[in-house]
Design an enzyme around this catalytic site. Structure first.
Site, PDB file in Angstrom:
ATOM      1  N   LYS A 220       0.832  -1.205   0.000  1.00 33.72           N
ATOM      2  CA  LYS A 220       0.000   0.000   0.000  1.00 33.72           C
ATOM      3  C   LYS A 220       0.867   1.257   0.000  1.00 33.72           C
ATOM      4  CE  LYS A 220      -4.330  -1.868   1.691  1.00 33.72           C
ATOM      5  NZ  LYS A 220      -5.406  -1.855   2.706  1.00 33.72           N
ATOM      6  N   ARG A 252      -3.065 -10.206   5.296  1.00 37.08           N
ATOM      7  CA  ARG A 252      -3.560 -10.272   3.905  1.00 37.08           C
ATOM      8  C   ARG A 252      -2.466  -9.730   2.981  1.00 37.08           C
ATOM      9  NH1 ARG A 252      -6.367  -6.915   0.301  1.00 37.08           N
ATOM     10  NH2 ARG A 252      -7.921  -8.007  -0.984  1.00 37.08           N
TER      11      ARG A 252
END
Length: 274
Positions: A220, A252
């Site tokens: 991210k 995740r």
């Protein structure tokens, strides 16, 4: 801590890895990469062999600025993939969706976890209550279209704690027992760089709920903005390690093999500390 889904046990005595499968053309990291069933099967097979415990399927991009897609388009992307994976693999499948039509078809197709970025409406909650599904409550401020436009909080941790508390009560009201709930603080979903690293450093404040904590930070922008490196494997692994040390139960990720290897070291070290 264990969760029983239709007699399939998820054991959280050690953190587990959720492998990401985006069947979208526009996801921020791998949009369009897995656009045929053969590519999908090969990718999922590799993730399972590398140690993934859960495969999380996304049919609609939730990257900052993303638009919604139609129900029919999401169904066409997701359901055939679920059916193929169920034929070939003995693995827990999670679906990243908030559409009731997709959830209905996912239940019929054998999915075990609903991983929605939005709070679910009462019709969906009643539907899930009558199944044996697990459901993830994720914190988000805004929607993907606008969530990264100047996110602000009076007290970040307090507001997320209150959100979780209210949603847990709401989900229980519609028949979903607490032992079927997973929590996700929503890294990158309406959070600034400072908010994201505050969350990462203070994850253990959510342990009071005594529920599995899911963390999704893989590749991210909170990593690239800090390091100046896009798609940084090293940054993603560092975040995964810190998250687990601070109480995360499900990580995740896109990079399953590397994450599993790093977490073996973390798990061994933490077991000695105990």
């Amino acid at each position: 801590m264990n969760l029983d889904i239709n007699n399939y046990i998820l054991d959280f005595s050690n953190p587990i890895v959720m492998g990401i499968l985006n069947v979208t053309p526009d996801s921020f990291f791998d949009g369009g990469k897995y656009n045929t069933i053969n590519k999908i099967i090969n990718h999922v097979s590799n993730m399972i062999n590398d140690g993934a415990d859960i495969i999380d399927i996304g049919g609609e991009s939730t990257r900052p600025g993303a638009d919604h897609i139609s129900v029919s388009e999401e169904l066409d992307r997701v359901i055939p993939v679920i059916l193929e994976l169920q034929k070939r693999f003995d693995i827990v499948i999670s679906v990243n969706t908030s559409k009731i039509e997709v959830i209905k078809e996912s239940i019929l197709s054998g999915v075990k976890i609903i991983n929605s970025i939005y709070p679910l409406n009462k019709e969906i909650l009643k539907l899930i209550a009558n199944s044996n599904l697990l459901v993830c409550i994720m914190h988000i401020q805004g929607i993907p279209k606008n969530m990264q436009i100047s996110p602000s909080y009076s007290n970040l941790l307090l507001e997320i704690n209150e959100y979780f508390d209210n949603q847990i009560k709401r989900y229980k009201k519609y028949g979903i027992k607490k032992n079927r709930i997973i929590l996700d603080p929503g890294f990158g979903f309406g959070k600034s760089l400072s908010h994201n690293y505050t969350l990462l450093s203070k994850l253990n404040v959510f342990s009071k709920f005594k529920l599995p904590l899911l963390v999704g930070i893989s590749h991210k922008s909170m990593i690239s903005k800090l390091t100046g490196i896009t798609k940084s494997l090293y940054g993603s692994i560092a975040c995964a390690v810190i998250a687990v040390i601070n109480g995360a139960n499900i990580i995740r990720v896109h990079d399953v093999a590397q994450t599993v290897a790093a977490l073996k070291i973390v798990n061994t070290t933490l077991s000695i500390r105990k």
